[in-house]
Design an enzyme around this catalytic site. Structure first.
Site, PDB file in Angstrom:
ATOM      1  N   ALA A  43       0.831  -1.208   0.000  1.00 19.43           N
ATOM      2  CA  ALA A  43       0.000   0.000   0.000  1.00 19.43           C
ATOM      3  C   ALA A  43       0.868   1.262   0.000  1.00 19.43           C
ATOM      4  O   ALA A  43       0.599   2.203  -0.740  1.00 19.43           O
ATOM      5  CB  ALA A  43      -0.936  -0.009   1.196  1.00 19.43           C
ATOM      6  N   GLU A  44       1.896   1.285   0.842  1.00 14.20           N
ATOM      7  CA  GLU A  44       2.841   2.399   0.825  1.00 14.20           C
ATOM      8  C   GLU A  44       4.258   1.897   1.066  1.00 14.20           C
ATOM      9  O   GLU A  44       4.471   0.902   1.767  1.00 14.20           O
ATOM     10  CB  GLU A  44       2.514   3.451   1.897  1.00 14.20           C
ATOM     11  CG  GLU A  44       1.624   4.573   1.426  1.00 14.20           C
ATOM     12  CD  GLU A  44       0.161   4.254   1.606  1.00 14.20           C
ATOM     13  OE1 GLU A  44      -0.676   5.003   1.071  1.00 14.20           O
ATOM     14  OE2 GLU A  44      -0.146   3.249   2.270  1.00 14.20           O
ATOM     15  N   THR A  45       5.190   2.638   0.485  1.00 11.14           N
ATOM     16  CA  THR A  45       6.604   2.515   0.826  1.00 11.14           C
ATOM     17  C   THR A  45       7.055   3.861   1.348  1.00 11.14           C
ATOM     18  O   THR A  45       6.774   4.908   0.743  1.00 11.14           O
ATOM     19  CB  THR A  45       7.446   2.104  -0.388  1.00 11.14           C
ATOM     20  OG1 THR A  45       7.005   0.819  -0.846  1.00 11.14           O
ATOM     21  CG2 THR A  45       8.917   2.020  -0.031  1.00 11.14           C
ATOM     22  N   HIS A  75       0.281   4.091   8.714  1.00  8.93           N
ATOM     23  CA  HIS A  75       0.943   2.815   8.985  1.00  8.93           C
ATOM     24  C   HIS A  75       2.399   2.836   8.537  1.00  8.93           C
ATOM     25  O   HIS A  75       3.265   2.246   9.194  1.00  8.93           O
ATOM     26  CB  HIS A  75       0.175   1.654   8.336  1.00  8.93           C
ATOM     27  CG  HIS A  75       0.513   1.367   6.916  1.00  8.93           C
ATOM     28  ND1 HIS A  75      -0.023   2.070   5.861  1.00  8.93           N
ATOM     29  CD2 HIS A  75       1.338   0.446   6.356  1.00  8.93           C
ATOM     30  CE1 HIS A  75       0.443   1.591   4.728  1.00  8.93           C
ATOM     31  NE2 HIS A  75       1.274   0.603   4.996  1.00  8.93           N
TER      32      HIS A  75
END
Length: 269
Positions: A43-45, A75
């Site tokens: 979802a994210e880096t 997160h």
């Protein structure tokens, strides 16, 4: 360059929300950051580098989905703080310079980490045309969550409705700037949470986010007003699932959770 995968808002591997984390000396160009995020495909880096003494924050921090950079991510911030503290790269509270201002993360004695984020301003709006059909449930209320997160917060009938959602993601993508937060009061608070949610972000390349810290900056004021308490626990009922403890402090919201590193390796390209 070293890269880690960290599961956030959980204390067990393979649950919660996974994020890539890279600690750098400086940010490379945006194209490279986006390519790495697409390769990681979570979802994210998060990408972070230390700032010089005397700066307003300790580390600069940016977040990329596989498709785009985002203005706020809870997160991946928790995951970054976890990496900083477990590796000794930073000790004590850490301040991050981000597109959403300075955000802080404070480790607690029990091993959890508390994030200090801006509270999302909630504005009641009419549900957009087609929302019921796209979401697959009738909204009880709809709220715009402001520019930092850009979501539409929707309350539905009950926890069972949230758990059973199977939205038309293509239609849903056109109905908000970032995505849809669907929520309901917990059926049984004795199970350890006060409300449930699911978050759908197909517009930015994430069909369903496992656990969304930023969404809880809107869920916290919404449910704190409804339930009459500033301290609550939310359960994000995705397939992986995760718990977020929230504490409403006016224009700031504290988000507390745990994290665990599951992969530690090298980016060779």
């Amino acid at each position: 360059m070293r890269i880690r995968i960290v599961d956030a808002f959980t204390d067990r591997p393979f649950t919660g929300n996974p994020a890539g984390v890279m600690l750098l000396d400086a940010f490379p160009d945006d194209t490279r950051l986006q390519r790495i995020a697409l390769e990681v495909n979570h979802a994210e880096t998060a990408f972070a580098h230390p700032l010089p003494e005397g700066a307003d924050a300790d580390w600069a921090l940016r977040w990329f989905t596989p498709a785009t950079e985002v203005a706020m991510c809870g997160h991946a911030t928790l995951a970054t703080a976890h990496v900083l503290h477990t590796t000794g790269a930073h000790t004590g509270p850490v301040r991050f310079a981000t597109r959403s201002g300075v955000l802080s993360a404070t480790p607690r004695e029990d091993g959890s980490i508390t994030l200090d984020f801006p509270t999302a301003p909630l504005t009641r709006v009419e549900p957009p045309a087609g929302l019921s059909e796209a979401l697959g449930a009738e909204p009880l209320t709809a709220f715009d969550t402001g520019p930092n997160i850009g979501d539409l917060l929707i309350e539905v009938a009950d926890e069972k409705t949230v758990l059973g959602l199977s939205p038309d993601l293509k239609s849903l993508a056109a109905l908000s700037e970032r995505g849809i937060i669907a929520t309901a009061r917990a059926d049984n608070p004795a199970e350890g949470h006060d409300f449930v949610s699911r978050c759908f972000f197909p517009r930015i390349g994430i069909d369903e986010d496992p656990v969304t810290g930023s969404a809880h900056t809107a869920l916290a004021p919404y449910w704190s007003e409804r339930l009459g308490r500033p301290d609550l626990t939310g359960f994000q009922a995705s397939a992986r699932g995760g718990l977020v403890r929230t504490e409403l402090r006016g224009d700031r919201t504290l988000l507390t959770g745990r994290a665990v590193t599951t992969i530690d390796g090298e980016l060779l390209a």
